[in-house]
Scaffold this motif. Structure first.
Motif, PDB file in Angstrom:
ATOM      1  N   ILE A  92      37.086  47.450  39.344  1.00  0.00           N
ATOM      2  CA  ILE A  92      38.303  46.909  39.950  1.00  0.00           C
ATOM      3  C   ILE A  92      39.479  47.071  38.989  1.00  0.00           C
ATOM      4  CG2 ILE A  92      39.371  44.845  40.925  1.00  0.00           C
ATOM      5  CD1 ILE A  92      36.448  43.874  41.482  1.00  0.00           C
ATOM      6  N   GLU A  94      42.578  46.126  39.071  1.00  0.00           N
ATOM      7  CA  GLU A  94      43.449  44.951  38.872  1.00  0.00           C
ATOM      8  C   GLU A  94      42.906  44.004  37.805  1.00  0.00           C
ATOM      9  OE1 GLU A  94      44.093  46.428  43.061  1.00  0.00           O
ATOM     10  OE2 GLU A  94      42.335  46.058  41.807  1.00  0.00           O
ATOM     11  N   VAL A 111      43.869  39.333  35.304  1.00  0.00           N
ATOM     12  CA  VAL A 111      44.106  40.069  36.540  1.00  0.00           C
ATOM     13  C   VAL A 111      45.612  40.237  36.722  1.00  0.00           C
ATOM     14  CG1 VAL A 111      43.794  40.036  39.048  1.00  0.00           C
ATOM     15  CG2 VAL A 111      42.023  39.058  37.572  1.00  0.00           C
ATOM     16  N   ALA A 113      48.852  41.542  39.319  1.00  0.00           N
ATOM     17  CA  ALA A 113      49.225  41.742  40.723  1.00  0.00           C
ATOM     18  C   ALA A 113      50.737  41.865  40.814  1.00  0.00           C
ATOM     19  CB  ALA A 113      48.737  40.576  41.582  1.00  0.00           C
ATOM     20  N   THR A 118      50.300  38.807  46.797  1.00  0.00           N
ATOM     21  CA  THR A 118      49.338  39.886  46.559  1.00  0.00           C
ATOM     22  C   THR A 118      48.122  39.353  45.798  1.00  0.00           C
ATOM     23  OG1 THR A 118      51.156  41.468  46.475  1.00  0.00           O
ATOM     24  CG2 THR A 118      49.051  42.199  45.589  1.00  0.00           C
ATOM     25  N   PHE A 119      48.376  38.501  44.795  1.00  0.00           N
ATOM     26  CA  PHE A 119      47.256  37.926  44.059  1.00  0.00           C
ATOM     27  C   PHE A 119      46.388  37.066  44.978  1.00  0.00           C
ATOM     28  CE2 PHE A 119      45.010  34.595  41.927  1.00  0.00           C
ATOM     29  CZ  PHE A 119      44.265  35.326  41.016  1.00  0.00           C
ATOM     30  N   GLN A 121      45.862  37.273  48.180  1.00  0.00           N
ATOM     31  CA  GLN A 121      45.035  38.141  49.030  1.00  0.00           C
ATOM     32  C   GLN A 121      43.894  38.754  48.230  1.00  0.00           C
ATOM     33  OE1 GLN A 121      47.693  41.029  50.724  1.00  0.00           O
ATOM     34  NE2 GLN A 121      48.695  39.535  52.053  1.00  0.00           N
ATOM     35  N   PHE A 122      44.193  39.197  47.013  1.00  0.00           N
ATOM     36  CA  PHE A 122      43.179  39.786  46.140  1.00  0.00           C
ATOM     37  C   PHE A 122      42.074  38.768  45.822  1.00  0.00           C
ATOM     38  CE2 PHE A 122      41.650  40.665  41.810  1.00  0.00           C
ATOM     39  CZ  PHE A 122      41.145  41.947  41.984  1.00  0.00           C
ATOM     40  N   LYS A 125      40.002  38.227  49.096  1.00  0.00           N
ATOM     41  CA  LYS A 125      39.247  39.383  49.589  1.00  0.00           C
ATOM     42  C   LYS A 125      38.305  39.981  48.555  1.00  0.00           C
ATOM     43  CE  LYS A 125      42.668  40.813  52.984  1.00  0.00           C
ATOM     44  NZ  LYS A 125      43.661  41.823  53.366  1.00  0.00           N
ATOM     45  N   VAL A 126      38.681  39.912  47.270  1.00  0.00           N
ATOM     46  CA  VAL A 126      37.908  40.614  46.243  1.00  0.00           C
ATOM     47  C   VAL A 126      37.178  39.652  45.309  1.00  0.00           C
ATOM     48  CG1 VAL A 126      38.027  42.260  44.326  1.00  0.00           C
ATOM     49  CG2 VAL A 126      39.459  42.605  46.362  1.00  0.00           C
ATOM     50  N   LEU A 127      37.922  38.798  44.618  1.00  0.00           N
ATOM     51  CA  LEU A 127      37.310  37.990  43.567  1.00  0.00           C
ATOM     52  C   LEU A 127      36.213  37.073  44.089  1.00  0.00           C
ATOM     53  CD1 LEU A 127      40.412  37.029  41.381  1.00  0.00           C
ATOM     54  CD2 LEU A 127      38.671  38.782  40.936  1.00  0.00           C
TER      55      LEU A 127
END
Length: 158
Positions: A92, A94, A111, A113, A118-119, A121-122, A125-127
């Motif tokens: 990843i 980011e 991290v 962003a 944006t952070f 959402q990240f 969805k990701v972390l």
């Protein structure tokens, strides 16, 4: 190369400050002629003291205004589950830094962003969906007091 002498330490110090120095400039600064200086730099690279060269880019200038410190709590700290988590983190972009930590949590991430939306959402969805993640705890940088990629070398003085 087991030990570093004063020339090696000075080479490391100069290259940390400016990795774009020519060999002739570096040699002059450390008090060596060009050929021995070049051999020492190569030896430091081969021995793993110098891992690479890179440009330091201002994250704000490229639109990455948010720096978050994220503590990940693992669901289970087993070898296989931890390796899965590590492998996913490495993929990843980011996530610019990851460390095992003592105390509460398993990993501490840095991290980047564009902005808080944006952070957010990240993170959603990701972390939180990384393998083996039980919980995440985030703090945001409100401003840098000091950011350095140079290591102190004074303890190496022969």
């Amino acid at each position: 190369m087991e030990t570093l002498d004063r020339y090696d330490i000075q080479i490391l110090s100069e290259l940390q400050a400016d990795a774009r120095l020519t060999n002739a400039e570096l040699a002059q600064r450390v008090g060596l002629s060009a050929a021995p200086c070049w051999r020492r730099v190569r030896a430091l690279e081969e021995a793993g003291f110098i891992k690479g060269y890179h440009a330091e880019i201002d994250r704000h200038r490229i639109g990455l205004g948010v720096l978050a410190f994220v503590r990940l709590d693992a669901d289970r700290n087993t070898g296989e589950r931890t390796r899965e988590m590590e492998d996913a983190i490495r993929q990843i972009p980011e996530i610019v830094s990851c460390h095992y930590i003592s105390g509460a949590g398993t990993f501490e991430l840095q991290v980047v962003a564009r902005d808080l939306d944006t952070f957010a959402q990240f993170a959603r969805k990701v972390l939180i969906n990384l393998p083996n993640v039980k919980d995440i705890h985030t703090s945001f940088s409100l401003g840098e007091v000091k950011a350095s990629s140079s290591w102190p070398l004074s303890h190496l003085k022969p």
